[in-house]
Design an enzyme around this catalytic site. Structure first.
Site, mmCIF file in Angstrom:
data_model
loop_
_atom_site.group_PDB
_atom_site.id
_atom_site.type_symbol
_atom_site.label_atom_id
_atom_site.label_comp_id
_atom_site.label_asym_id
_atom_site.label_seq_id
_atom_site.Cartn_x
_atom_site.Cartn_y
_atom_site.Cartn_z
ATOM 1 N N THR A 187 -40.094 15.241 26.449
ATOM 2 C CA THR A 187 -40.182 16.578 25.840
ATOM 3 C C THR A 187 -41.536 17.228 26.108
ATOM 4 O O THR A 187 -42.543 16.536 26.100
ATOM 5 C CB THR A 187 -40.040 16.413 24.313
ATOM 6 N N GLY A 217 -32.425 16.916 17.673
ATOM 7 C CA GLY A 217 -33.622 16.118 17.400
ATOM 8 C C GLY A 217 -34.651 16.893 16.596
ATOM 9 O O GLY A 217 -34.338 17.879 15.927
ATOM 10 N N GLY A 241 -36.857 11.608 18.033
ATOM 11 C CA GLY A 241 -36.950 12.680 17.052
ATOM 12 C C GLY A 241 -36.548 12.312 15.639
ATOM 13 O O GLY A 241 -37.072 12.882 14.669
HETATM 14 C C1 SD4 Z 1 -35.799 14.403 20.612
HETATM 15 N N1 SD4 Z 1 -38.187 14.375 20.566
HETATM 16 O O1 SD4 Z 1 -34.780 15.085 20.838
HETATM 17 C C2 SD4 Z 1 -37.046 14.816 21.302
HETATM 18 C C3 SD4 Z 1 -36.971 14.427 22.724
HETATM 19 C C4 SD4 Z 1 -37.756 13.357 23.188
HETATM 20 O O2 SD4 Z 1 -37.448 11.176 23.947
HETATM 21 O O3 SD4 Z 1 -38.964 13.421 23.096
HETATM 22 N N2 SD4 Z 1 -37.015 12.361 23.677
HETATM 23 O O4 SD4 Z 1 -35.800 13.420 19.880
#
Ligand code: SD4
Length: 325
Positions: A187, A217, A241
């Site tokens: 992200t 997330g 998340g």
């Molecule tokens: C999520 N934090 O959707 C985001 C994406 C991410 O590893 O960082 N994924 O959980």
């Protein structure tokens, strides 16, 4: 993991600083800090932050606003198919659909967010318009898509051949086990302090790879994946998340800075809160990134391997975050 004694020390440190800053008015406490403010400055998560910062810096160094810098900056990985965790080219969900989450927040506590948005390459710009043009903070799914189309965004297929092949490979076992530090890029969360001394932030993602359909997330959730308080500082997050949502992680980081912790100490305190409250934290990666009103920044994560890009007038560099494991 940090020992109980160290954790206590950190808590006492926070408490005593709270006491000290409590003796002054907020403006007195922060006027000291602001004398040496480093601005403008932009920081963002992971290697792909370098290219994103480059575009954000063009806005900031022209005297532009932080809110425009962060929007323009994160559009870079959104459009880059080689970044398989954000926007176009992102990994799909279990059903093979690319579903995007994003949010943005400015110096006046205005914020906009979209979640479970499909077929739109730049969710951050849709989030910006939710903020600027609607009375709401968050639009999801079909409603977010309809709003985007009403604003002139075109629908397009975001599933690249490479992401489709990865999904088809995953389908062979269909085992849902989130990977830590997916290919070392993830992200994008971006925070900026502009020449005027104003803070803003943006966060955008395709979310956890091969997630359940409908899963949202932390990234579009104000307080979990992003938070900005223009009196104090801003924070964003990357990683699993669910852990940030359960602890309202980025709001926590900003509140820790309000108590007097440095950005790095505040990020560490939030990671320690996750470690204390969530028994399964060792299986996942979470990284926080924070920037305060003085342009000081810092980061902390669970697993080693999280890095972030910093750009100011002295140039750009990648820095490694410290970790508790
Ligand atoms: C999520 N934090 O959707 C985001 C994406 C991410 O590893 O960082 N994924 O959980």
């Amino acid at each position: 993991m940090t020992s109980k004694r160290e954790f206590l020390k950190m808590s006492l440190f926070g408490t005593s600083l709270l006491g000290i800053t409590g003796l002054f008015s907020k403006s007195q406490a922060y006027s000291e800090v602001n004398k040496n403010t480093t601005k403008p400055i932009v920081i963002s998560t992971w290697n792909h932050g370098l290219a994103a910062n480059h575009v954000a810096w063009q806005v900031l160094s022209d005297g532009g606003k932080a809110i425009d810098a962060v929007e323009q900056g994160v559009r870079v990985p959104e459009a880059d198919p080689s970044v398989m965790t954000v926007g176009y080219g992102g990994y799909p969900d279990r059903e093979g659909k690319v579903t995007l989450d994003a949010c943005i927040m400015d110096e006046n506590q205005n914020c906009g967010s979209v979640a479970f948005l499909q077929n739109i390459k730049h969710p951050i710009s849709v989030a910006r318009l939710v903020m600027d043009k609607t009375p709401h903070v968050m639009l999801v799914g079909e409603g977010a898509l309809e709003f985007a189309k009403s604003q002139g965004f075109k629908e397009e297929n975001l599933l690249t051949d490479k992401a489709k092949m990865a999904w088809q490979d995953w389908l062979k076992e269909s085992k849902y086990s989130p990977v830590i530090n997916v290919e070392n890029h993830d992200t994008i969360g971006m925070l900026a302090l502009d020449n005027n001394g104003d803070l803003s932030g943006a966060c955008t993602t395709s979310g956890a790879a091969f997630k359940m359909s409908g899963r949202v997330g932390d990234s579009p959730i104000i307080g979990a994946g992003l938070y900005v308080d223009n009196e104090i500082g801003a924070a964003t997050a990357t990683g699993m998340g669910e852990l940030m949502i359960k602890t309202v992680g980025c709001h926590l980081v900003v509140e820790m800075m309000r108590q007097g912790l440095s950005p790095e100490q505040a990020c560490k305190a939030a990671v320690e809160r996750i470690a204390k409250k969530l028994g399964d934290y060792k299986q996942f990666q979470v990284g926080f990134l924070a920037l305060n009103k003085a342009g000081e920044y810092g980061s902390y994560c669970i697993q080693s391997g999280f890095n972030y890009a910093v750009t100011d007038k002295s140039g750009s560099e990648l820095q490694d975050a410290k970790s508790i494991l």
